[in-house]
Design a protein around this motif. Structure first.
Motif, PDB file in Angstrom:
ATOM      1  N   TYR A 195       0.895  -1.256  -0.110  1.00 56.59           N
ATOM      2  CA  TYR A 195      -0.186   0.026  -0.130  1.00 56.59           C
ATOM      3  C   TYR A 195       0.825   1.311   0.087  1.00 56.59           C
ATOM      4  O   TYR A 195       0.373   2.393  -0.356  1.00 56.59           O
ATOM      5  CB  TYR A 195      -0.916   0.125   1.220  1.00 56.59           C
ATOM      6  CG  TYR A 195      -0.584  -0.210   2.618  1.00 56.59           C
ATOM      7  CD1 TYR A 195       0.148   0.860   3.175  1.00 56.59           C
ATOM      8  CD2 TYR A 195      -0.450  -1.399   3.125  1.00 56.59           C
ATOM      9  CE1 TYR A 195       0.841   0.772   4.590  1.00 56.59           C
ATOM     10  CE2 TYR A 195       0.091  -1.391   4.260  1.00 56.59           C
ATOM     11  CZ  TYR A 195       0.612  -0.470   5.139  1.00 56.59           C
ATOM     12  OH  TYR A 195       1.268  -0.608   6.445  1.00 56.59           O
TER      13      TYR A 195
ATOM     14  N   ALA B 150      -1.803  -1.514  -6.564  1.00 58.33           N
ATOM     15  CA  ALA B 150      -2.265  -0.707  -5.297  1.00 58.33           C
ATOM     16  C   ALA B 150      -3.475   0.256  -5.700  1.00 58.33           C
ATOM     17  O   ALA B 150      -4.240   0.359  -4.837  1.00 58.33           O
ATOM     18  CB  ALA B 150      -1.046  -0.052  -4.712  1.00 58.33           C
TER      19      ALA B 150
ATOM     20  N   ARG C   4      -6.601  -3.008   0.245  1.00 59.35           N
ATOM     21  CA  ARG C   4      -5.128  -2.688   0.333  1.00 59.35           C
ATOM     22  C   ARG C   4      -4.554  -4.204   0.555  1.00 59.35           C
ATOM     23  O   ARG C   4      -5.309  -5.173   0.997  1.00 59.35           O
ATOM     24  CB  ARG C   4      -4.461  -1.831   1.203  1.00 59.35           C
ATOM     25  CG  ARG C   4      -4.763  -2.347   2.709  1.00 59.35           C
ATOM     26  CD  ARG C   4      -4.153  -1.204   3.867  1.00 59.35           C
ATOM     27  NE  ARG C   4      -4.511  -1.837   5.206  1.00 59.35           N
ATOM     28  CZ  ARG C   4      -4.621  -1.270   6.056  1.00 59.35           C
ATOM     29  NH1 ARG C   4      -4.549   0.298   6.041  1.00 59.35           N
ATOM     30  NH2 ARG C   4      -4.624  -1.719   7.528  1.00 59.35           N
TER      31      ARG C   4
ATOM     32  N   LEU D 240      -9.065  -0.966   3.139  1.00 59.99           N
ATOM     33  CA  LEU D 240      -8.006   0.167   2.965  1.00 59.99           C
ATOM     34  C   LEU D 240      -7.767   0.642   4.116  1.00 59.99           C
ATOM     35  O   LEU D 240      -6.862   1.244   4.584  1.00 59.99           O
ATOM     36  CB  LEU D 240      -8.275   1.198   1.790  1.00 59.99           C
ATOM     37  CG  LEU D 240      -7.412   2.093   1.536  1.00 59.99           C
ATOM     38  CD1 LEU D 240      -6.087   1.641   1.002  1.00 59.99           C
ATOM     39  CD2 LEU D 240      -7.763   3.121   0.507  1.00 59.99           C
TER      40      LEU D 240
END
Length: 442
Positions: free
Chosen positions: A221, A374, A383, A409
């Motif tokens: 990430y 990503a 992520r 995420l």
């Protein structure tokens, strides 16, 4: 290991050298990176080969010179000498001299600790065309990563000695990881003052010593932010006449692909996949031959130069053939798995850097260090995070085993996870309005 076919009754066009030279769907292998000794005067936390002491059975001078002749015969055009630390091998200048005598370009990558004015002058006299010095962040960070206090200052002295001696090309290479990343802006200012011509950046991956220091590794990430910084630095390099060279594990197909890959070129430049065994060759100090110097030894060594000729190894051994398949065919993407298997750029990228994928995932074909990946996951609110589950065994070019976790995420990170180094965590970094001038990409 696959064996060479019988040569009885075959014509000259069937010889190993002819097989190597006659391949048509790839550029001919012309670049070799040669670890001439594993002996080193640094103790780097990220050293993939765990350099320090020389290998037990490194090539003799006679064997090394014979290998030089074989490289010239198969069409190698440029040889980069590395270590360990290449100049710690007593006959390193004799080897370099023979490379030049055989019509090849010789360059070197060095940790920069201990190259005197006299050594720099001798390198120029022998015919070295370029030297790249490894600098990983500012002084405290570099010295900690490289394991020797004062090594950062020594790098600048080495660059000065080489410049004074008249070295044709001066470069710096930098490992980008969680320790060096926040300092790239300050480091660039220092590099510009040093008068370098090119700067190579490459992501640290968990091979060798780096597998024992997983805390310094970027997370997948982090690609969302690190590429913003690299793009901004690319614009600064372009303005200052310095060529930024992203390593082969810096990619792929994000919005800054063209900016990063076309440095110094006036035509579109796009990444087209791993080149191990097709453009590049890796040589270990004891004579093992691989398609790329960074690849793990055990699964990717074709043979030892003491056992077979270089031409035979390049032409016939299976570990050097995995990229020798026609591009844009099902065969060229059959090895892909995970996200890479379904990626829209699969036929072009072919899973990115084999080295990076293998040392994280245990095999090639699924590369977690990817900007496009990503971005696409973030669009879905996801992520990826890497977690080491098995340590490396502790030998040169080894690696551990990592789990790749897909999660929301915005999920809280495990306690003790190093802070995500977004722009707010890097007060020394310049903001990014300069990126508003980027060309549109498809």
């Amino acid at each position: 290991m696959s064996e060479a076919p019988e040569t009885a009754g075959k014509t000259a066009t069937d010889t190993p050298a002819a097989v190597v030279a006659g391949r048509r769907f790839h550029a001919r292998t012309t670049y070799a990176v040669w670890e001439i000794t594993l002996k080193c005067n640094l103790a780097c936390q990220h050293c993939g080969s765990r350099a320090g002491e020389a290998r037990v059975d490194e090539l003799s001078t006679e064997e090394a010179l014979d290998l030089v002749h074989q490289m010239a015969e198969v069409g190698i055009a440029e040889v980069t000498l590395i270590g360990g630390e290449a100049f710690l091998r007593p006959d390193w200048l004799r080897i370099a001299e023979e490379i030049v005598r055989c019509g090849m370009i010789v360059t070197m990558t060095t940790g920069g600790l201990g190259i005197s004015r006299e050594t720099a002058r001798r390198m120029v006299d022998v015919g070295f065309r370029g030297v790249s010095v490894s600098v990983d962040g500012m002084e405290a960070t570099h010295d900690a990563l490289r394991g020797v206090k004062g090594s950062w200052q020594s790098c600048w002295r080495t660059l000065a000695h080489l410049r004074e001696a008249g070295m044709t090309t001066l470069s710096v290479n930098t490992q980008v990881n969680r320790r060096s990343w926040p300092e790239l802006d300050d480091l660039y200012a220092r590099l510009r003052e040093a008068g370098i011509h090119a700067w190579q950046v490459q992501f640290t991956v968990p091979m060798g010593n780096a597998a024992d220091h997983a805390d310094i590794l970027l997370q997948p990430y982090d690609m969302l932010a690190v590429f913003e910084d690299l793009a901004r630095l690319a614009w600064r390099c372009r303005a200052d006449g310095i060529r930024l060279n992203p390593g082969n594990n810096v990619g792929y197909y994000g919005p800054y692909q063209q900016l990063l890959k076309a440095q110094g070129f006036d035509v579109p430049m796009y990444y087209t996949g791993c080149e191990a065994g097709t453009r590049t060759l890796g040589i270990e100090a004891d004579g093992k031959i691989k398609g790329c110097p960074s690849l793990p030894s055990k699964p990717y060594t074709g043979a030892n130069i003491r056992e077979r000729s270089l031409a035979e190894i390049m032409a016939y051994t299976e570990p050097l053939q995995f990229n020798h398949v026609p591009r844009y065919t099902p065969e060229s993407t059959a090895h892909l798995w995970g996200f890479c298997a379904s990626c829209e750029f699969a036929a072009l990228c072919r899973g990115g850097c084999t080295w990076t994928a293998h040392v994280f995932m245990g095999k090639r074909g699924n590369n977690p260090y990817c900007h496009h990946r990503a971005i696409e996951l973030a669009k879905r609110g996801l992520r990826e995070r890497l977690v080491r589950k098995m340590a490396a065994p502790g030998v040169p070019f080894d690696h551990g085993v990592f789990d790749l976790i897909e999660e929301p995420l915005d999920a809280p990170l495990p306690e003790g996870t190093p802070e995500w180094l977004g722009m707010d965590a890097k007060a020394g970094m310049v903001p990014l309005p300069i990126l508003s001038g980027l060309p549109e990409e498809t």
